[in-house]
Design a protein around this motif. Structure first.
Motif, PDB file in Angstrom:
ATOM      1  N   ALA A   1       0.837  -1.202   0.000  1.00  0.00           N
ATOM      2  CA  ALA A   1       0.000   0.000   0.000  1.00  0.00           C
ATOM      3  C   ALA A   1       0.874   1.255   0.000  1.00  0.00           C
ATOM      4  O   ALA A   1       0.533   2.264  -0.636  1.00  0.00           O
ATOM      5  CB  ALA A   1      -0.927  -0.002   1.208  1.00  0.00           C
TER       6      ALA A   1
ATOM      7  N   GLU B   1       2.305   1.693  -3.472  1.00  0.00           N
ATOM      8  CA  GLU B   1       1.227   2.155  -4.353  1.00  0.00           C
ATOM      9  C   GLU B   1       0.956   3.644  -4.148  1.00  0.00           C
ATOM     10  O   GLU B   1       0.616   4.357  -5.089  1.00  0.00           O
ATOM     11  CB  GLU B   1      -0.038   1.339  -4.062  1.00  0.00           C
ATOM     12  CG  GLU B   1      -0.976   1.227  -5.231  1.00  0.00           C
ATOM     13  CD  GLU B   1      -1.927   0.048  -5.099  1.00  0.00           C
ATOM     14  OE1 GLU B   1      -2.758  -0.099  -6.001  1.00  0.00           O
ATOM     15  OE2 GLU B   1      -1.841  -0.721  -4.120  1.00  0.00           O
ATOM     16  N   GLU B   2       1.125   4.100  -2.928  1.00  0.00           N
ATOM     17  CA  GLU B   2       0.876   5.505  -2.598  1.00  0.00           C
ATOM     18  C   GLU B   2       1.943   6.422  -3.194  1.00  0.00           C
ATOM     19  O   GLU B   2       1.647   7.529  -3.635  1.00  0.00           O
ATOM     20  CB  GLU B   2       0.855   5.656  -1.073  1.00  0.00           C
ATOM     21  CG  GLU B   2       0.563   7.052  -0.572  1.00  0.00           C
ATOM     22  CD  GLU B   2       0.506   7.113   0.943  1.00  0.00           C
ATOM     23  OE1 GLU B   2       0.469   8.239   1.469  1.00  0.00           O
ATOM     24  OE2 GLU B   2       0.513   6.051   1.607  1.00  0.00           O
TER      25      GLU B   2
ATOM     26  N   LYS C   1      -1.935  -1.639 -13.993  1.00  0.00           N
ATOM     27  CA  LYS C   1      -3.228  -1.978 -13.403  1.00  0.00           C
ATOM     28  C   LYS C   1      -4.359  -1.914 -14.429  1.00  0.00           C
ATOM     29  O   LYS C   1      -5.331  -2.671 -14.339  1.00  0.00           O
ATOM     30  CB  LYS C   1      -3.527  -1.045 -12.228  1.00  0.00           C
ATOM     31  CG  LYS C   1      -2.594  -1.277 -11.037  1.00  0.00           C
ATOM     32  CD  LYS C   1      -2.887  -0.363  -9.877  1.00  0.00           C
ATOM     33  CE  LYS C   1      -4.151  -0.755  -9.162  1.00  0.00           C
ATOM     34  NZ  LYS C   1      -4.341  -0.011  -7.906  1.00  0.00           N
TER      35      LYS C   1
ATOM     36  N   LYS D   1     -13.288  -1.829  -8.285  1.00  0.00           N
ATOM     37  CA  LYS D   1     -11.856  -1.635  -8.086  1.00  0.00           C
ATOM     38  C   LYS D   1     -11.013  -2.601  -8.920  1.00  0.00           C
ATOM     39  O   LYS D   1     -11.352  -3.766  -9.077  1.00  0.00           O
ATOM     40  CB  LYS D   1     -11.505  -1.821  -6.604  1.00  0.00           C
ATOM     41  CG  LYS D   1     -12.125  -0.769  -5.693  1.00  0.00           C
ATOM     42  CD  LYS D   1     -11.627  -0.944  -4.271  1.00  0.00           C
ATOM     43  CE  LYS D   1     -12.086   0.221  -3.401  1.00  0.00           C
ATOM     44  NZ  LYS D   1     -11.528   0.143  -2.050  1.00  0.00           N
TER      45      LYS D   1
ATOM     46  N   THR E   1      -5.232  -4.587  -6.474  1.00  0.00           N
ATOM     47  CA  THR E   1      -4.221  -3.803  -5.776  1.00  0.00           C
ATOM     48  C   THR E   1      -2.833  -4.275  -6.199  1.00  0.00           C
ATOM     49  O   THR E   1      -2.677  -5.346  -6.802  1.00  0.00           O
ATOM     50  CB  THR E   1      -4.356  -3.975  -4.255  1.00  0.00           C
ATOM     51  OG1 THR E   1      -4.109  -5.354  -3.934  1.00  0.00           O
ATOM     52  CG2 THR E   1      -5.747  -3.572  -3.777  1.00  0.00           C
TER      53      THR E   1
ATOM     54  N   ASN F   1      -0.739  -5.355  -4.210  1.00  0.00           N
ATOM     55  CA  ASN F   1      -0.548  -6.587  -3.441  1.00  0.00           C
ATOM     56  C   ASN F   1      -1.071  -7.798  -4.217  1.00  0.00           C
ATOM     57  O   ASN F   1      -0.434  -8.851  -4.267  1.00  0.00           O
ATOM     58  CB  ASN F   1      -1.256  -6.467  -2.101  1.00  0.00           C
ATOM     59  CG  ASN F   1      -0.803  -7.522  -1.110  1.00  0.00           C
ATOM     60  OD1 ASN F   1       0.340  -7.526  -0.679  1.00  0.00           O
ATOM     61  ND2 ASN F   1      -1.699  -8.439  -0.752  1.00  0.00           N
ATOM     62  N   ASP F   2      -2.248  -7.652  -4.850  1.00  0.00           N
ATOM     63  CA  ASP F   2      -2.808  -8.733  -5.682  1.00  0.00           C
ATOM     64  C   ASP F   2      -1.852  -9.081  -6.821  1.00  0.00           C
ATOM     65  O   ASP F   2      -1.588 -10.256  -7.102  1.00  0.00           O
ATOM     66  CB  ASP F   2      -4.154  -8.298  -6.289  1.00  0.00           C
ATOM     67  CG  ASP F   2      -5.230  -8.057  -5.259  1.00  0.00           C
ATOM     68  OD1 ASP F   2      -5.182  -8.702  -4.190  1.00  0.00           O
ATOM     69  OD2 ASP F   2      -6.118  -7.227  -5.511  1.00  0.00           O
TER      70      ASP F   2
END
Length: 296
Positions: A190, A193-194, A217, A282, A285, A287-288
């Motif tokens: 996260a 990603e930020e 993505k 969505k 992520t 993470n996925d």
């Protein structure tokens, strides 16, 4: 001004640690370097900083081959290195002098960074008296005190509480605003990603995914929908054969295999007169995506 790695490789005692890795930072920002433990991240970092020699490939900064004299860099390693019995101020002065700073210049920088990081009260204490989080902030100071052009942060938020995490996040944002090039390696997806517009994922020394995170993505279909309502809607979710990933106070995160199933749920809720406060489809992520690429 840019940092380039082109087909860089490194092996240790016959074991390939990094194989033909390439990346380019051509403008100030934060670049994410990701991978599982042992994937080759630290080896890559140490090569690009000139700490260890590469076996093959090219590494250049501003068009010139990288060595430890040519790159004004700051490095926060994953392995922490404060001296437990030594006063913080003495340690900071020592590291500043190693980077070529004069005493008065170093004193001013220490004062400024201590204020930013809210550690002024600890400067006269030995490091062992500080919490793990405050030791982490001191080590961050040693990485940036000399105003480097390139900053490499390996797990920078390790050991920090939410308040100190926010302080460090704001400082990293300021570094980029001031034209710094930042490479960040972290296990908190996260956070990556930020901050990071571009990423590289390593697995067993090889690049398995690389590029602009937003564009990456976009190549993936939506895989969940978040629905916020004011009452239990589990019966409608079950009727549509959907799976709830998480539910808190009637805020549902629901797995989907196609977007139409999310719209079917919304239509059903509206038809039944349910008040929908939030509906957001969505993409996966980071993470996925990371788990998909290296999860085996």
């Amino acid at each position: 001004m840019s940092l380039k790695l082109e087909n860089v490789s490194k092996s240790f005692v016959g074991k390939q640690a990094v194989e033909n890795v390439s990346l380019c930072l051509d403008k100030p920002g934060v670049y994410g370097l990701l991978g599982t433990n042992g994937a080759g991240k630290t080896t890559t970092i140490r090569m690009l900083l000139g700490i260890i020699k590469k076996d093959s490939g090219e590494i250049t900064w501003k068009g010139k081959a990288v060595d430890r004299k040519s790159v004004n860099f700051g490095y926060l390693p994953e392995e922490r290195g404060v001296y437990p019995k030594t006063k913080i101020l003495d340690q900071l002065m020592y590291f500043a002098e190693l980077k070529g700073m004069k005493k008065q210049e170093a004193e001013q920088a220490i004062e400024q960074w201590a204020k930013k990081l809210k550690v002024e009260e600890y400067l006269t204490l030995p490091a062992e008296k500080l919490s793990k989080g405050n030791q982490q902030k001191i080590q961050f100071m040693t990485a940036v005190i000399h105003n480097p052009e390139l900053v490499v942060l390996d797990e920078p938020f390790s050991g920090l509480d939410p308040v100190n995490t926010e302080i460090l996040k704001n400082i990293i944002i300021d570094l980029v605003k001031n034209g710094k090039y930042v490479i960040m390696s972290a296990h908190q997806m996260a956070t990556i990603e930020e901050f990071c517009s571009d990423i590289l994922i390593l697995n067993k020394g090889k690049t398995v995914l690389q590029g602009n995170l937003k564009e990456i993505k976009e190549t993936y279909p939506a895989n969940r929908v978040e629905v916020g309502v004011e009452e239990d809607i589990s019966q409608y979710i079950e009727e549509l054969e959907l799976t709830v990933e998480n539910e808190t106070n009637h805020n549902y995160v629901i797995k989907i295999t196609e977007e139409q199933k999310a719209h079917n749920l919304l239509n059903r809720l509206v038809t039944e007169g349910k008040k929908v406060n939030k509906f957001e489809i969505k993409k996966p992520t980071l993470n996925d995506i990371f788990i998909e690429k290296v999860g085996e």
